[in-house]
Design an enzyme around this catalytic site. Structure first.
Site, PDB file in Angstrom:
ATOM      1  N   LYS A  64       0.830  -1.219   0.000  1.00  0.00           N
ATOM      2  CA  LYS A  64       0.000   0.000   0.000  1.00  0.00           C
ATOM      3  C   LYS A  64       0.861   1.264   0.000  1.00  0.00           C
ATOM      4  O   LYS A  64       0.575   2.211  -0.719  1.00  0.00           O
ATOM      5  CB  LYS A  64      -0.919   0.032   1.230  1.00  0.00           C
ATOM      6  N   ARG A  72      -9.226   1.736   9.820  1.00  0.00           N
ATOM      7  CA  ARG A  72      -8.830   0.346  10.037  1.00  0.00           C
ATOM      8  C   ARG A  72     -10.028  -0.505  10.459  1.00  0.00           C
ATOM      9  O   ARG A  72      -9.948  -1.727  10.434  1.00  0.00           O
ATOM     10  CB  ARG A  72      -7.759   0.265  11.131  1.00  0.00           C
ATOM     11  N   ARG A 107      12.276 -10.964   4.319  1.00  0.00           N
ATOM     12  CA  ARG A 107      13.012  -9.694   4.398  1.00  0.00           C
ATOM     13  C   ARG A 107      14.178  -9.807   5.381  1.00  0.00           C
ATOM     14  O   ARG A 107      14.046 -10.416   6.433  1.00  0.00           O
ATOM     15  CB  ARG A 107      12.081  -8.562   4.854  1.00  0.00           C
ATOM     16  N   ARG A 126      -0.467 -10.396  12.540  1.00  0.00           N
ATOM     17  CA  ARG A 126      -0.909  -9.150  11.874  1.00  0.00           C
ATOM     18  C   ARG A 126      -1.944  -9.447  10.795  1.00  0.00           C
ATOM     19  O   ARG A 126      -2.906  -8.697  10.610  1.00  0.00           O
ATOM     20  CB  ARG A 126       0.294  -8.414  11.271  1.00  0.00           C
ATOM     21  N   ARG A 179      13.708  -8.487  11.174  1.00  0.00           N
ATOM     22  CA  ARG A 179      13.027  -7.587  12.111  1.00  0.00           C
ATOM     23  C   ARG A 179      11.923  -8.366  12.823  1.00  0.00           C
ATOM     24  O   ARG A 179      11.333  -9.275  12.248  1.00  0.00           O
ATOM     25  CB  ARG A 179      12.378  -6.418  11.352  1.00  0.00           C
TER      26      ARG A 179
END
Length: 210
Positions: free
Chosen positions: A13, A88, A123, A167, A156
């Site tokens: 996004k 949200r 990542r 999430r 991370r």
């Protein structure tokens, strides 16, 4: 052109908001940034938000919406804007509508959980210089070592598999129902998110009729 981009964490996004904003010459309004800005400038709503944050509480929706109202009334929003980071939840979306903040298009970037998990858990970030890599999409020359400064790469906490799944679960529960809300208002557009970045941008521009 007043827009919202919806999509799971890791759907791209932020990247698309930047590209669309540049293409249309409109600002991206990040609720996190404008909250910090309002607090820094000491606006009435900013001070109200600060009083909640100082007590370690979440800033209530009506205060955030007050800050959004302040921001969209500024001259650079005359031609439109992209709202990032909000709504949200359905109550937030309803509160925006009730406050007279309406949207021309709400674009949902559709992407499967498995693809998101692969993207995010792959990542790797350099502990020293902050450079970002990906085990499949953009691997370092030497596994686990930064190309730029030779220091170790790490995962991370946000990109750990259990965090990503958590999430995604929150997104499906709280944010995904917004698709139904905006579909009823006749402004929802769906765009396939598992394709090259430039193709997603083109698909969004086509969906919003630009």
């Amino acid at each position: 052109m007043k827009l919202i981009l919806l999509g799971a964490p890791g759907a791209g996004k932020g990247t698309q908001a930047e590209r669309i904003a540049a293409q249309l010459g409109i600002p991206t309004i990040s609720t996190g940034n404008i909250l910090r800005e309002a607090i820094k400038n000491g606006t009435e709503v900013g001070l109200k938000a600060k009083s909640f944050m100082d007590q370690g509480k979440l800033v209530p929706d009506e205060v955030i919406i007050g800050i959004v109202q302040e921001r969209v009334a500024q001259p650079d929003c005359q031609k439109g804007y992209i709202l990032d980071g909000m709504p949200r939840t359905i109550p937030q979306a309803q509160a925006l509508e009730d406050a007279g903040i309406h949207f021309d298009s709400v674009v949902s970037i559709e992407i499967e959980d498995a693809v998101i998990e692969q993207r995010m858990t792959g990542r790797r970030v350099c502990t020293a210089c902050g450079a970002s890599f990906h085990v499949t999409a953009n691997p370092p020359k030497v596994e686990g070592i930064c190309d730029h400064c030779g220091q170790a790469l790490s995962i991370r906490k946000d990109d750990a598999p259990e965090t990503v799944r958590n999430r995604l679960s929150v997104f499906h529960q709280e944010t995904e129902p917004l698709k139904g809300f905006y579909e009823k208002l006749g402004v929802l557009k769906l765009v396939e998110g598992n394709q090259p970045i430039a193709d997603i941008t083109a698909a969004i521009l086509q969906a919003i009729g630009v």
